[in-house]
Design an enzyme around this catalytic site. Structure first.
Site, PDB file in Angstrom:
ATOM      1  N   ASP A 106       0.799  -1.219   0.000  1.00  0.00           N
ATOM      2  CA  ASP A 106       0.000   0.000   0.000  1.00  0.00           C
ATOM      3  C   ASP A 106       0.835   1.274   0.000  1.00  0.00           C
ATOM      4  O   ASP A 106       0.568   2.190  -0.760  1.00  0.00           O
ATOM      5  CB  ASP A 106      -0.922   0.000   1.219  1.00  0.00           C
ATOM      6  N   ASP A 122       5.002   0.633   3.870  1.00  0.00           N
ATOM      7  CA  ASP A 122       5.073  -0.633   4.597  1.00  0.00           C
ATOM      8  C   ASP A 122       4.892  -1.783   3.616  1.00  0.00           C
ATOM      9  O   ASP A 122       5.005  -1.605   2.412  1.00  0.00           O
ATOM     10  CB  ASP A 122       4.006  -0.660   5.697  1.00  0.00           C
ATOM     11  N   TYR A 133      -7.605   2.658   7.009  1.00  0.00           N
ATOM     12  CA  TYR A 133      -8.518   2.940   5.897  1.00  0.00           C
ATOM     13  C   TYR A 133      -9.943   2.634   6.313  1.00  0.00           C
ATOM     14  O   TYR A 133     -10.569   1.695   5.833  1.00  0.00           O
ATOM     15  CB  TYR A 133      -8.130   2.116   4.655  1.00  0.00           C
ATOM     16  N   GLU A 166       5.240  10.105   3.286  1.00  0.00           N
ATOM     17  CA  GLU A 166       4.847   8.750   2.857  1.00  0.00           C
ATOM     18  C   GLU A 166       3.986   8.801   1.592  1.00  0.00           C
ATOM     19  O   GLU A 166       3.000   9.533   1.526  1.00  0.00           O
ATOM     20  CB  GLU A 166       4.076   8.024   3.961  1.00  0.00           C
TER      21      GLU A 166
END
Length: 621
Positions: free
Chosen positions: A167, A170, A326, A573
């Protein structure tokens, strides 16, 4: 002496009895026989020429002829004709040789614009996020095979879940944002395949889409017509359990993971199933030329859609691991969004009837507005559905019984587009000009790129339908105003901002060097770092040893400030969903030409003959 007798045809008949004697008749008969015997013999060429010659031809040089079977021509004429043909062929060959050998002075093609250059890099981010067996042509040298035991390593699941995309920074595979990313990429390919092709990236983006949907097909029984569960996630992110190794506690290259990676399943997850159905349906249009594969995707989408409608619930209910990262707020918007894609992929009007049902739109929040109205994201799909269904009205105009709701969605889309313009105050902007669609909260760029794509593609819809613009209240705005908005936002992301920094890694002279990403921050040096052994690479102030080209980081804060710090994921990120929106926006703005492919989106939609509305009730005094 003559004798006259009666002519049976009505005239006198004269007979000369003494004109020829019997001896003369006999001699003439002998000559006739000799002549007959001579003509019966084959005459040679010379004899034939004597017979054919005229009175003054004797003694002249005889002409020669060529027999072509069906035609006899003069030999001289024949040779002249053949010579002329040979000479013409030689001349044509000489001209061709000269044309091919003389250097051509074509006008050089203009260099790629910034949007095209950024597009080519943005797609590379997906190569860096691949899980499973890495293709040889992946072109990310610091990545290798990973997650090869996903699914099987969890005893409670026991089936393979190899592949897909990680995703973000990570190694977790979340189906919900990944499905949205695939849907956005597919939408952009359907609209702008010619632009992808001009940039040399059409095959690349289709390969990325296929990599994503092939994994989604593994997460449920895609060959069945009815299912009762979906694998929603691989890997664990919550760190509340203390020092137990997982994908957030550990800082490890995906290739070196040796800790357990659990599989999460859901049995009532309408939002996830509908979004996955949308992803497969949109991809089926992308791959429509591969009929068998396209039909496989359509069947999987239909199975997921049936499950989403029958097993109501949110996939992130109950404080699941996914809810931390999410969390889905509703599934009604996925019903409108997914139903629209299902209709476009199948032509089945029942999906359109559902997507245009007023009660469904009401549940999805189409009428009540709110602070996030007009914001497309991995959680809220209503705005995307409104634009998609406005496209249907602009280009096909289905009429009754869909017209009323389609007109409503079209008007709402106009309102959303008005809210993006700087002359209105629907959303704040930073001093540098970045629209604050998430109202100053962290990680703003993923929302900005989605809005830029919607504005750009809707502008192209207006132009393709010969509509010069739209109204915001009493004020008329040209379609170009939407492209201007999209350009200013993307230009900000590419470096026209107070920081003079590109937020797309590898683009421009200055970009983030401490991206929050495990694979990019740990060198590929043959050393396998343990769960905590990689922390030294997480905490170092040195730049990442590997450049993750094309990654769009989370973005600046509300004051246009940015901290290039690896541990601050709110700045540094990147995510799948964010980069998918970036790719869509970039391709819509790239190249010299504008315009969408009007017809490919409707390739599965049958010709429409609007149903006549019911007659009015009888008039009564």
């Amino acid at each position: 002496m003559s004798m006259y007798g009666r002519d049976p045809w009505g005239g006198s008949l004269e007979i000369h009895a003494d004109s020829v004697t019997d001896d003369d008749r006999s001699r003439n008969l002998d000559l006739d026989r000799a002549a007959l015997s001579m003509t019966s013999r084959q005459l040679d060429e010379t004899q034939q020429s004597w017979l054919l010659a005229g009175p003054g031809d004797q003694g002249k040089k005889k002409k020669k002829y060529v027999d072509l079977g069906c035609l006899i021509v003069s030999r001289k004429l024949f040779l002249w004709s053949v010579g002329a043909v040979v000479a013409a062929a030689a001349l044509a060959g000489l001209i061709t040789l000269i044309v091919k050998t003389v250097p051509r002075h074509h006008r050089p093609r203009p260099p790629p614009d910034n949007y095209t250059l950024a597009l080519q890099k943005a797609l590379m981010f997906f190569n860096a996020q691949r899980s499973g067996p890495i293709p040889k042509h992946n072109n990310v040298s610091w990545r290798g095979n990973s997650g090869m035991k996903d699914g099987i390593s969890d005893p409670s699941y026991g089936k393979g879940l190899v592949g897909g995309f990680y995703d973000a920074g990570d190694a977790i595979k979340f189906n919900f944002p990944a499905s949205f990313a695939v849907t956005m990429l597919s939408w952009s390919v359907i609209e702008y395949s010619a632009k992808y092709d001009a940039a040399g990236e059409l095959g690349h983006v289709k390969e990325i889409i296929k990599w994503g949907v092939d994994y989604l097909l593994e997460t449920f029984n895609s060959s069945a017509d009815t299912i009762d569960r979906i694998a929603t996630q691989v890997g664990q992110g919550a760190t509340s359990g203390g020092a137990n190794p997982n994908d957030h506690y550990c800082w490890t290259r995906p290739e070196d993971i040796d800790y357990p990676r659990p599989v999460y399943e859901c049995h009532s997850c309408s939002d996830l199933a509908a979004e996955m159905a949308a992803a497969l349906a949109a991809a089926s249009i992308v791959f429509k030329d591969n009929k068998a594969y396209s039909q496989k995707l359509v069947h999987g989408a239909a199975t997921l859609w049936k499950f989403s409608r029958n097993q109501r619930g949110r996939y992130s209910e109950g404080g699941s691991d996914a809810s931390i990262f999410y969390n889905s707020t509703s599934y009604w918007d996925e019903f409108v969004w997914g139903g629209a894609w299902m209709y476009l992929a199948t032509g089945n009007a029942s999906y359109l009837q559902l997507s245009t049902h007023p009660k469904l739109a009401k549940h999805a929040g189409a009428f009540w507005g709110g602070p996030d109205y007009g914001v497309l994201s991995w959680d809220s799909k209503l705005t995307g559905a409104q634009v998609l269904l406005s496209r249907l009205r602009l280009f096909l105009s289905p009429g009754y019984p869909y017209e009323e709701m389609l007109r409503t969605f079209h008007n709402q889309t106009g309102i959303v587009m008005c809210s993006y313009l700087p002359v209105f105050n629907s959303f704040n902007r930073t001093k540098g000009g970045l629209i604050q669609l998430n109202h100053g909260r962290p990680q703003p760029l993923q929302y900005v790129v989605n809005a830029a794509f919607l504005a750009s593609v809707y502008s192209d819809y207006l132009e393709a339908s010969d509509t010069p613009g739209w109204y915001c209240g009493p004020n008329f705005f040209p379609a170009g105003a939407l492209r201007d908005f999209a350009r200013t936002q993307i230009d900000y992301i590419l470096g026209k901002n107070p920081q003079k920094m590109s937020y797309v890694v590898g683009f421009g002279k200055r970009y983030p060097k401490h991206v929050h990403h495990r694979g990019a921050s740990i060198p590929k040096n043959g050393v396998k770092y343990s769960c905590k052994g990689g922390w030294k690479w997480r905490d170092t102030k040195k730049p990442n040893p590997n450049t993750i080209f094309g990654a769009m980081v989370a973005g600046p804060d509300r004051q246009d400030g940015f901290r290039d710090v690896r541990m601050n994921y709110n700045y540094t990120e990147p995510t799948l969903a964010g980069n998918a929106g970036l790719v869509a926006a970039l391709v819509s703005l790239s190249g010299e030409s504008t315009g969408v492919d009007k017809n490919t989106m409707f390739s599965a939609v049958p010709p429409m003959s609007p149903t006549l509305p019911p007659p009015p009730a009888p008039w009564r005094p």
